[in-house]
Motif scaffolding. Structure first.
Motif, PDB file in Angstrom:
ATOM      1  N   LEU A 164      11.696   5.974   7.874  1.00  0.00           N
ATOM      2  CA  LEU A 164      10.561   6.350   7.030  1.00  0.00           C
ATOM      3  C   LEU A 164       9.755   7.489   7.662  1.00  0.00           C
ATOM      4  CD1 LEU A 164       9.341   2.806   5.940  1.00  0.00           C
ATOM      5  CD2 LEU A 164      10.263   4.571   4.422  1.00  0.00           C
ATOM      6  N   LYS A 165       9.580   7.419   8.969  1.00  0.00           N
ATOM      7  CA  LYS A 165       8.810   8.453   9.662  1.00  0.00           C
ATOM      8  C   LYS A 165       9.483   9.815   9.522  1.00  0.00           C
ATOM      9  CE  LYS A 165       6.782   9.601  14.157  1.00  0.00           C
ATOM     10  NZ  LYS A 165       6.637   9.195  15.566  1.00  0.00           N
ATOM     11  N   GLU A 166      10.815   9.822   9.625  1.00  0.00           N
ATOM     12  CA  GLU A 166      11.548  11.082   9.469  1.00  0.00           C
ATOM     13  C   GLU A 166      11.330  11.660   8.083  1.00  0.00           C
ATOM     14  OE1 GLU A 166      15.593  10.226  10.348  1.00  0.00           O
ATOM     15  OE2 GLU A 166      15.246   9.800  12.466  1.00  0.00           O
ATOM     16  N   GLN A 167      11.324  10.784   7.073  1.00  0.00           N
ATOM     17  CA  GLN A 167      11.143  11.264   5.706  1.00  0.00           C
ATOM     18  C   GLN A 167       9.707  11.727   5.446  1.00  0.00           C
ATOM     19  OE1 GLN A 167      13.792  11.877   4.642  1.00  0.00           O
ATOM     20  NE2 GLN A 167      14.961  10.263   3.661  1.00  0.00           N
ATOM     21  N   VAL A 168       8.740  11.035   6.042  1.00  0.00           N
ATOM     22  CA  VAL A 168       7.339  11.387   5.826  1.00  0.00           C
ATOM     23  C   VAL A 168       7.045  12.789   6.353  1.00  0.00           C
ATOM     24  CG1 VAL A 168       4.980  10.855   6.589  1.00  0.00           C
ATOM     25  CG2 VAL A 168       6.422   9.050   5.681  1.00  0.00           C
ATOM     26  N   ASP A 202      -0.165  11.082  -7.720  1.00  0.00           N
ATOM     27  CA  ASP A 202       0.157  12.484  -7.989  1.00  0.00           C
ATOM     28  C   ASP A 202      -0.758  13.384  -7.163  1.00  0.00           C
ATOM     29  OD1 ASP A 202       1.267  14.749  -9.032  1.00  0.00           O
ATOM     30  OD2 ASP A 202       0.126  14.707 -10.903  1.00  0.00           O
ATOM     31  N   GLU A 203      -0.614  13.284  -5.850  1.00  0.00           N
ATOM     32  CA  GLU A 203      -1.424  14.069  -4.924  1.00  0.00           C
ATOM     33  C   GLU A 203      -0.735  14.093  -3.565  1.00  0.00           C
ATOM     34  OE1 GLU A 203      -4.815  11.298  -3.313  1.00  0.00           O
ATOM     35  OE2 GLU A 203      -4.628  10.986  -5.477  1.00  0.00           O
ATOM     36  N   ALA A 204      -1.288  14.868  -2.648  1.00  0.00           N
ATOM     37  CA  ALA A 204      -0.713  14.933  -1.296  1.00  0.00           C
ATOM     38  C   ALA A 204      -0.940  13.603  -0.577  1.00  0.00           C
ATOM     39  CB  ALA A 204      -1.343  16.083  -0.516  1.00  0.00           C
ATOM     40  N   ILE A 205       0.151  12.952  -0.138  1.00  0.00           N
ATOM     41  CA  ILE A 205       0.037  11.618   0.466  1.00  0.00           C
ATOM     42  C   ILE A 205       0.664  11.557   1.855  1.00  0.00           C
ATOM     43  CG2 ILE A 205      -0.027  10.420  -1.752  1.00  0.00           C
ATOM     44  CD1 ILE A 205       2.961   9.831  -1.366  1.00  0.00           C
ATOM     45  N   GLY A 206       1.188  12.680   2.356  1.00  0.00           N
ATOM     46  CA  GLY A 206       1.914  12.671   3.625  1.00  0.00           C
ATOM     47  C   GLY A 206       1.116  12.112   4.786  1.00  0.00           C
ATOM     48  N   ARG A 207      -0.146  12.536   4.922  1.00  0.00           N
ATOM     49  CA  ARG A 207      -0.969  12.071   6.046  1.00  0.00           C
ATOM     50  C   ARG A 207      -1.281  10.584   5.931  1.00  0.00           C
ATOM     51  NH1 ARG A 207      -5.323  17.065   6.344  1.00  0.00           N
ATOM     52  NH2 ARG A 207      -3.816  18.724   6.792  1.00  0.00           N
ATOM     53  N   ARG A 208      -1.516  10.120   4.695  1.00  0.00           N
ATOM     54  CA  ARG A 208      -1.791   8.693   4.500  1.00  0.00           C
ATOM     55  C   ARG A 208      -0.577   7.853   4.882  1.00  0.00           C
ATOM     56  NH1 ARG A 208      -4.657   8.736  -1.494  1.00  0.00           N
ATOM     57  NH2 ARG A 208      -6.312  10.229  -1.010  1.00  0.00           N
ATOM     58  N   LEU A 209       0.596   8.302   4.451  1.00  0.00           N
ATOM     59  CA  LEU A 209       1.815   7.564   4.783  1.00  0.00           C
ATOM     60  C   LEU A 209       2.055   7.551   6.292  1.00  0.00           C
ATOM     61  CD1 LEU A 209       4.299   8.722   1.984  1.00  0.00           C
ATOM     62  CD2 LEU A 209       2.859   6.682   2.050  1.00  0.00           C
ATOM     63  N   GLN A 222       0.831  -1.202   0.000  1.00  0.00           N
ATOM     64  CA  GLN A 222       0.000   0.000   0.000  1.00  0.00           C
ATOM     65  C   GLN A 222       0.865   1.253   0.000  1.00  0.00           C
ATOM     66  OE1 GLN A 222      -3.514  -0.017  -0.093  1.00  0.00           O
ATOM     67  NE2 GLN A 222      -3.159   2.128  -0.569  1.00  0.00           N
ATOM     68  N   TYR A 223       1.958   1.212   0.743  1.00  0.00           N
ATOM     69  CA  TYR A 223       2.904   2.330   0.801  1.00  0.00           C
ATOM     70  C   TYR A 223       3.456   2.611  -0.602  1.00  0.00           C
ATOM     71  CZ  TYR A 223       6.194   5.305   3.397  1.00  0.00           C
ATOM     72  OH  TYR A 223       6.887   6.370   3.919  1.00  0.00           O
ATOM     73  N   GLU A 224       3.861   1.541  -1.280  1.00  0.00           N
ATOM     74  CA  GLU A 224       4.380   1.682  -2.651  1.00  0.00           C
ATOM     75  C   GLU A 224       3.314   2.278  -3.571  1.00  0.00           C
ATOM     76  OE1 GLU A 224       7.196   1.204  -4.087  1.00  0.00           O
ATOM     77  OE2 GLU A 224       8.426  -0.150  -2.886  1.00  0.00           O
ATOM     78  N   HIS A 225       2.072   1.866  -3.372  1.00  0.00           N
ATOM     79  CA  HIS A 225       0.967   2.388  -4.185  1.00  0.00           C
ATOM     80  C   HIS A 225       0.815   3.892  -3.985  1.00  0.00           C
ATOM     81  CE1 HIS A 225      -2.961   2.753  -6.081  1.00  0.00           C
ATOM     82  NE2 HIS A 225      -3.425   3.304  -4.983  1.00  0.00           N
ATOM     83  N   TYR A 226       0.886   4.344  -2.744  1.00  0.00           N
ATOM     84  CA  TYR A 226       0.759   5.773  -2.462  1.00  0.00           C
ATOM     85  C   TYR A 226       1.900   6.576  -3.088  1.00  0.00           C
ATOM     86  CZ  TYR A 226      -2.962   4.972   0.974  1.00  0.00           C
ATOM     87  OH  TYR A 226      -4.138   4.633   1.587  1.00  0.00           O
ATOM     88  N   LEU A 227       3.101   6.000  -3.110  1.00  0.00           N
ATOM     89  CA  LEU A 227       4.253   6.709  -3.660  1.00  0.00           C
ATOM     90  C   LEU A 227       4.070   7.047  -5.134  1.00  0.00           C
ATOM     91  CD1 LEU A 227       7.323   4.853  -2.073  1.00  0.00           C
ATOM     92  CD2 LEU A 227       6.318   7.033  -1.386  1.00  0.00           C
ATOM     93  N   LYS A 228       3.199   6.328  -5.810  1.00  0.00           N
ATOM     94  CA  LYS A 228       2.975   6.560  -7.239  1.00  0.00           C
ATOM     95  C   LYS A 228       1.874   7.584  -7.497  1.00  0.00           C
ATOM     96  CE  LYS A 228       4.247   1.760  -8.197  1.00  0.00           C
ATOM     97  NZ  LYS A 228       3.745   0.437  -8.679  1.00  0.00           N
TER      98      LYS A 228
END
Length: 294
Positions: free
Chosen positions: A286-290, A242-249, A234-240
């Motif tokens: 990952l959390k630091e990057q998100v 083209d929208e704001a995904i920070g909260r989902r991640l 699911q994480y990989e899916h979000y990375l693709k």
């Protein structure tokens, strides 16, 4: 394409005898917080700036600043509030009538009164005539800003995929040793029963199997490993997207961390616990990057 929340962009618009420098910058923030700094002569473009920003930005603490430079000197004009002056005069007349004071109004005091007289700087350029050029400059600055966010987002995405792959590798390693734990549990149970009975009683095979089944059910981490793989997918899916995904991640990382903690609490094995510690480290990366992702 994934974007970072941090970025910078700028542009310069030349208009007649002057120019407008536009700067856009942003840092991390949970929501969109926009501050627009404009000289008085350019206040008319504030609404357009806010609309353009909201069209491309959903999260971040943003500053949009416009700086004005003119080749010619601005004029200073004295303005007089005549209606207020009339009210002053009427008040003076009432005071004279009540108190019998014939002293005239103090003209110098009136001129220094910031409510009645004001000195304003009047631009030699009619900036409203340059609105189209200024808005185009704002668009260019925001485009430069967004391009920087996309570039940084690509680096974040690449880094995240490395940590996701390491998490999958840990899951694979744990899955290889998990079935062997049942045999270890069986040996431990048989050994303890021999110790307690001192080898005098025959061990009931069905009782041993029952105990092993109960222990195995309590310590089974198969479902947690399946969910971890699903979360990574699911994480990989979000990375693709083209929208704001920070909260989902961020939410997904909380779920992944919960699964890892469960694996660690269920599996009484040093090898698995070592991998649990490693996965927690990867999740922290990952959390630091998100925190930088829009």
């Amino acid at each position: 394409m994934m974007r970072s929340m941090t970025g910078y962009g700028s542009s310069i618009v030349k208009c007649g005898n002057g120019e407008v420098t536009i700067e856009v910058k942003a840092v991390n923030h949970r929501f969109l917080e926009l501050q627009v700094k404009l000289p008085h002569a350019l206040l008319f473009v504030e609404n357009a700036i806010r609309k353009q920003v909201r069209d491309i930005v959903q999260r971040g603490k943003m500053d949009v600043s416009l700086y004005l430079e003119e080749a010619t000197t601005t004029k200073r004009v004295l303005t007089l509030d005549e209606q207020l002056l009339d009210q002053y005069k009427q008040a003076a007349d009432v005071i004279k009538e009540k108190l019998g004071n014939d002293s005239p109004l103090d003209i110098n005091a009136i001129l220094l009164d910031g409510h009645i007289t004001q000195v304003e700087e009047v631009s030699s350029v009619n900036w409203t005539d340059e609105e189209e050029s200024i808005q185009q400059g704002i668009k260019e600055a925001l485009s430069s800003f967004d391009s920087m966010r996309e570039t940084e987002g690509q680096y974040l995405q690449k880094d995240m995929r490395i940590w996701l792959q390491k998490i999958l590798e840990c899951c694979n390693d744990i899955e290889k040793v998990a079935p062997k734990l049942i045999d270890r549990y069986r040996e431990k149970i048989e050994g303890r029963m021999r110790t307690y009975t001192k080898g005098q009683l025959d061990m009931d095979e069905s009782r041993i199997l029952t105990e092993i089944a109960i222990l195995t059910e309590k310590m089974d981490i198969g479902e947690e490993l399946v969910r971890m793989r699903a979360h990574v997918s699911q994480y990989e899916h979000y990375l693709k997207q083209d929208e704001a995904i920070g909260r989902r991640l961020d939410f997904l990382l909380q779920e992944m961390n919960r699964e890892v903690n469960t694996i660690g609490s269920k599996a009484a094995d040093s090898f698995i616990r070592q991998h649990v510690v490693e996965m927690k480290g990867f999740l922290e990366k990952l959390k630091e990057q998100v925190q930088n992702v829009e």
